[in-house]
Write an enzyme that holds these catalytic residues in place. Structure first.
Site, PDB file in Angstrom:
ATOM      1  N   HIS A   3       0.790  -1.093  -0.298  1.00 14.66           N
ATOM      2  CA  HIS A   3      -0.145  -0.061   0.235  1.00 14.66           C
ATOM      3  C   HIS A   3       0.942   1.318  -0.015  1.00 14.66           C
ATOM      4  O   HIS A   3       0.302   2.422  -0.411  1.00 14.66           O
ATOM      5  CB  HIS A   3      -1.101   0.120   1.069  1.00 14.66           C
ATOM      6  CG  HIS A   3      -0.283   0.246   2.419  1.00 14.66           C
ATOM      7  ND1 HIS A   3      -0.337  -0.807   3.312  1.00 14.66           N
ATOM      8  CD2 HIS A   3      -0.113   1.325   3.148  1.00 14.66           C
ATOM      9  CE1 HIS A   3       0.271  -0.585   4.323  1.00 14.66           C
ATOM     10  NE2 HIS A   3       0.552   0.979   4.478  1.00 14.66           N
ATOM     11  N   ASP A  36      -0.203  -7.513   0.990  1.00 12.66           N
ATOM     12  CA  ASP A  36       0.502  -6.000   1.485  1.00 12.66           C
ATOM     13  C   ASP A  36       1.874  -6.216   1.537  1.00 12.66           C
ATOM     14  O   ASP A  36       2.646  -5.524   2.331  1.00 12.66           O
ATOM     15  CB  ASP A  36      -0.160  -5.574   2.875  1.00 12.66           C
ATOM     16  CG  ASP A  36       0.044  -3.999   2.781  1.00 12.66           C
ATOM     17  OD1 ASP A  36       0.289  -3.331   1.737  1.00 12.66           O
ATOM     18  OD2 ASP A  36      -0.335  -3.498   3.803  1.00 12.66           O
ATOM     19  N   SER A  86       4.624   2.609   7.932  1.00  9.64           N
ATOM     20  CA  SER A  86       4.383   1.268   7.125  1.00  9.64           C
ATOM     21  C   SER A  86       5.394   0.880   6.286  1.00  9.64           C
ATOM     22  O   SER A  86       5.969   1.630   5.738  1.00  9.64           O
ATOM     23  CB  SER A  86       3.011   1.623   6.016  1.00  9.64           C
ATOM     24  OG  SER A  86       1.940   1.843   7.024  1.00  9.64           O
TER      25      SER A  86
END
Length: 447
Positions: A151, A186, A265
């Site tokens: 992402h 992901d 992230s």
């Protein structure tokens, strides 16, 4: 940021990524207790190449899932450092199998941690401007393979004109090429033109226990770069859903009370031996009723993605993923009130796909696979992803014209060719559609 089924807002991304800044703020050079060996730098620009778990084309509510195959880099096999047990580790960024203090761990691994900036150009009221989204990542190999969350780089996966920059604490900066991305889990792999980098060592996340100390290094808010946060493993095997509707994703994750914020992230989560045992991904923020949540961070266990990372490096996509070649949608609640069973209603069947060869038709409702009940598109994709591989044979139980029919299908592999063929056929079918497609009493318009 999305509310999940429990009412908590959940963010995980460059959708959570920090866009903007703190005015004139700039970070000091990180102090590591010693000089950081700079990566050998080659600054030539490299053009960027072109989560619901989905291993079949289960579009609509099920989602296509996963990135289409990316061009494979013609390079020698990458060397990934792994350590089965702490006692066998003797690499520079570990401590010879002995636990480290947070200070030691930070100094030893800072050179292996990177900041990732995705540069997108947008048009606002006729004015073109560049927006940067920041995330984190870590060095996997000496020759420049980088791991992050999918992402974080999703914009670049969708648009080849979007560029990705990778920066180090030493100040070195590279333009990265996207090797491959796996949306379902992901995770993504980048490649920079460099050599002599310091890679991380991958640990064994299956040996984790609640209460063990962990440390994260990342770039919260995209500006407070190379920050260290510490905490504990709070829980194992949490099934966490992010997004909503067709873009939702459910993953098995580690729970930690390490501070994880936008920009973290894709960064590494270390155990006390300096081994990466997770990829920091997301956190809960607050419930829909406004109740704040603190200390609820999540990371993908590294064991869950080791093989995926290897596949992305070698092939540009994940091999062996099952693929039906269909688009499905939910059976509406209105239809269920008329006695139509819950399941995954087929909206489109790709020509030449395994589904077509098995006899699956538009408006069939899939209610079971090998006896496992299917009550939604997400249930179908979950069943496929956890129990089947390409080449597997399965028996689909479907409702067709109020009759139950069983179809035997041999699953295709999800790869560049099968995905492209499906998309091309579907676009052709849609362009030929002259009137809105109704499928009463299933779910309304075709899309």
């Amino acid at each position: 940021m999305y509310p999940n089924e429990h009412g908590f807002h959940f963010y995980n991304s460059e959708n959570d990524g920090y866009r903007g800044g703190f005015g004139a703020y700039s970070d000091p050079v990180p102090t590591t207790g010693g000089p950081v060996p700079p990566p050998k730098k080659k600054r030539g620009a490299v053009r960027a190449a072109a989560l619901i778990l989905a291993c079949a084309v289960a579009g609509g509510a099920a989602g296509v899932g996963g990135a289409a195959a990316y061009q494979h880099l013609n390079a020698a096999p990458a060397v990934i450092y792994q350590s089965p047990t702490p006692q066998t580790t003797s690499l520079a960024n570990t401590n010879s199998g002995q636990p480290m203090t947070p200070e030691q761990l930070y100094a030893a691994n800072l050179a292996s941690c990177v900041g990732i900036t995705v540069n997108t150009t947008v048009n606002i009221w006729g004015q073109t401007t560049t927006s940067a989204a920041s995330g984190s990542g870590f060095v996997l190999t000496q020759d420049g393979y980088i791991v992050t969350n999918y992402h974080v780089i999703e914009d670049a996966a969708k648009d080849p004109s979007v560029t990705i920059d990778v920066s180090f604490a030493s100040g070195d900066k590279y333009t990265a090429q996207l090797v491959g991305g796996e949306k379902d889990n992901d995770v993504a792999v980048l490649k920079i033109d460099a050599s002599g980098l310091q890679p991380v060592t991958l640990g064994d996340s299956s040996k984790l226990a609640v209460g063990q100390t962990v440390v994260a290094i990342g770039n919260p808010l995209g500006e407070l770069t190379y920050s260290l946060t510490g905490g504990y493993i709070s829980a194992l095997d949490r099934l966490i859903t992010t997004g909503s509707g067709s873009s939702s994703t459910t993953l098995n994750m580690l729970q930690t009370d390490c501070a994880i914020n936008p920009g973290n992230s894709g960064g590494p989560l270390f155990n006390v031996y300096g081994q990466v045992i997770g990829i920091t991904t997301a956190k809960y923020t607050q419930s829909s009723s406004g109740v704040s949540a603190e200390g609820l961070g999540f990371a993908i266990p590294i064991n869950d993605v080791k093989n995926i990372i290897s596949d992305l490096i070698q092939h540009g996509y994940v091999t062996g993923k099952p693929y039906l070649g269909i688009t499905v949608d939910v059976v509406s609640s209105e239809a269920q009130r008329y006695g139509i069973p819950a399941g995954a209603v087929v909206k489109y069947v790709a020509e030449g796909s395994c589904a077509q060869k098995a006899g699956l038709q538009t408006d069939d409702i899939i209610i079971a696979i090998d006896g496992t009940a299917i009550d939604s598109p997400s249930a179908l994709t979950a069943a496929l992803s956890t129990s089947y591989k390409a080449g597997s044979t399965a028996v689909l139980t479907v409702i067709r014209s109020q009759q139950q029919v069983q179809l035997t299908v041999t699953l295709d592999e999800k790869n560049e060719q099968t995905v492209a063929a499906n998309q091309q056929n579907q676009q052709s079918q849609q362009s030929q559609q002259q009137l809105p497609y109704y499928s009463w009493p299933f779910s309304g318009f075709f899309y």
